[in-house]
Design an enzyme around this catalytic site. Structure first.
Site, PDB file in Angstrom:
ATOM      1  N   HIS A 119       0.813  -1.210   0.000  1.00  0.00           N
ATOM      2  CA  HIS A 119       0.000   0.000   0.000  1.00  0.00           C
ATOM      3  C   HIS A 119       0.853   1.268   0.000  1.00  0.00           C
ATOM      4  O   HIS A 119       1.931   1.319   0.589  1.00  0.00           O
ATOM      5  CB  HIS A 119      -0.931   0.009   1.214  1.00  0.00           C
ATOM      6  CG  HIS A 119      -0.205  -0.074   2.529  1.00  0.00           C
ATOM      7  ND1 HIS A 119       0.316   1.025   3.166  1.00  0.00           N
ATOM      8  CD2 HIS A 119       0.090  -1.128   3.317  1.00  0.00           C
ATOM      9  CE1 HIS A 119       0.886   0.663   4.294  1.00  0.00           C
ATOM     10  NE2 HIS A 119       0.775  -0.651   4.411  1.00  0.00           N
ATOM     11  N   ASP A 120       0.370   2.275  -0.705  1.00  0.00           N
ATOM     12  CA  ASP A 120       0.987   3.608  -0.737  1.00  0.00           C
ATOM     13  C   ASP A 120       2.387   3.609  -1.351  1.00  0.00           C
ATOM     14  O   ASP A 120       3.148   4.567  -1.181  1.00  0.00           O
ATOM     15  CB  ASP A 120       1.041   4.225   0.665  1.00  0.00           C
ATOM     16  CG  ASP A 120      -0.321   4.276   1.320  1.00  0.00           C
ATOM     17  OD1 ASP A 120      -1.199   4.978   0.802  1.00  0.00           O
ATOM     18  OD2 ASP A 120      -0.516   3.596   2.346  1.00  0.00           O
ATOM     19  N   GLY A 137       4.848  -1.322   2.451  1.00  0.00           N
ATOM     20  CA  GLY A 137       4.083  -0.094   2.334  1.00  0.00           C
ATOM     21  C   GLY A 137       4.948   1.155   2.347  1.00  0.00           C
ATOM     22  O   GLY A 137       5.943   1.232   3.055  1.00  0.00           O
TER      23      GLY A 137
END
Length: 248
Positions: A119-120, A137
């Site tokens: 994520h991100d 992440g």
């Protein structure tokens, strides 16, 4: 017209360009936007909200988009935005962003079998992730990065442009641009000469980077002393390397 196999499941709220191909048993969820020329092979899954740029290819059993593996994520949209010409091979997983952010992928990247983008994460363009590479992440890959099989990049770590991360290397600190790193944990081993030549970097710049690397990692000077000595270097790539080390 969209070429969707009768067994594919395409949500009516997805947006597909006219020449998209969706193979047998593939799934396209609501909130997905597939630009022209995208190809989803059999059993590929694209989860929303995700935007794939032109000519992206998703191979069997890859899952592109969807909720992140993050306890802090409150639920709701987990957005993924991809540029053109990305290839996601078998069993690749790419997760959307958390807390209103997006996972972002540039153009012309190759994600080999079973690689993972958390994520991100921000991935630039022209990167190669070999089999089993893991990006935690918030990691950042700049342009032209290559990661060997089973390499790992920890949370919030930045890998500089044209860096080569050797197979099974663990990166827990920022990786400088233009270098080769190897080991657990990663250590600089030299300049990524092969990668730079493939990119079309002039030999003069490669030689300047090699001289800078010797000052930074092979001389008896401290890091601060070496950076000061290189501060007046005229080569633009050396200046980028010095700036990256100063900002890390």
């Amino acid at each position: 017209m969209v070429r969707a196999h009768p067994t594919a499941i395409v949500d009516s709220r997805a947006e597909l360009a006219a020449d998209v191909t969706v193979g047998p048993y593939a799934i396209v969820e609501a909130g997905v936007a597939l630009a022209e020329g995208c190809v989803l092979h059999a059993h590929a899954v694209v989860r929303g909200p995700t935007a794939l740029g032109p000519r992206c290819v998703v191979h069997p059993f890859a899952v592109v988009g969807g909720e992140p593996q993050a306890k802090k994520h409150p639920g709701g949209p987990a957005r993924l935005v991809c540029g053109e010409g990305n290839v996601f091979r078998e069993h690749v997983t790419v997760h959307g962003g958390t807390e209103g952010r997006s996972t972002s992928i540039g153009a012309a990247n190759l994600f080999m079998v079973a690689s993972h983008v958390g994520h991100d994460v921000v991935v630039g363009s022209h990167c190669v992730l070999a089999n089993g590479v893991q990006l935690a992440g918030h990691a950042v890959l700049e342009d032209w990065v290559t990661l060997g099989g089973m390499a790992g990049v920890a949370q919030f770590v930045r890998v500089g442009e044209s860096a080569f991360v050797a197979a099974m290397t663990g990166c827990e600190r920022d990786v400088p641009p233009f270098v080769i790193v190897q080991g657990n944990r990663a250590r600089v081993r030299g300049v990524n000469v092969v990668g730079l030549r493939r990119r079309g970097v002039p030999d003069e710049s490669i030689r300047a980077l090699s001289r800078a690397a010797r000052k930074l990692w092979l001389s008896r000077a401290t890091r601060a002393e070496a950076l000061r000595a290189l501060s007046s270097e005229g080569d633009p790539l050396v200046r980028r390397l010095v700036a990256a080390l100063g900002a890390s």
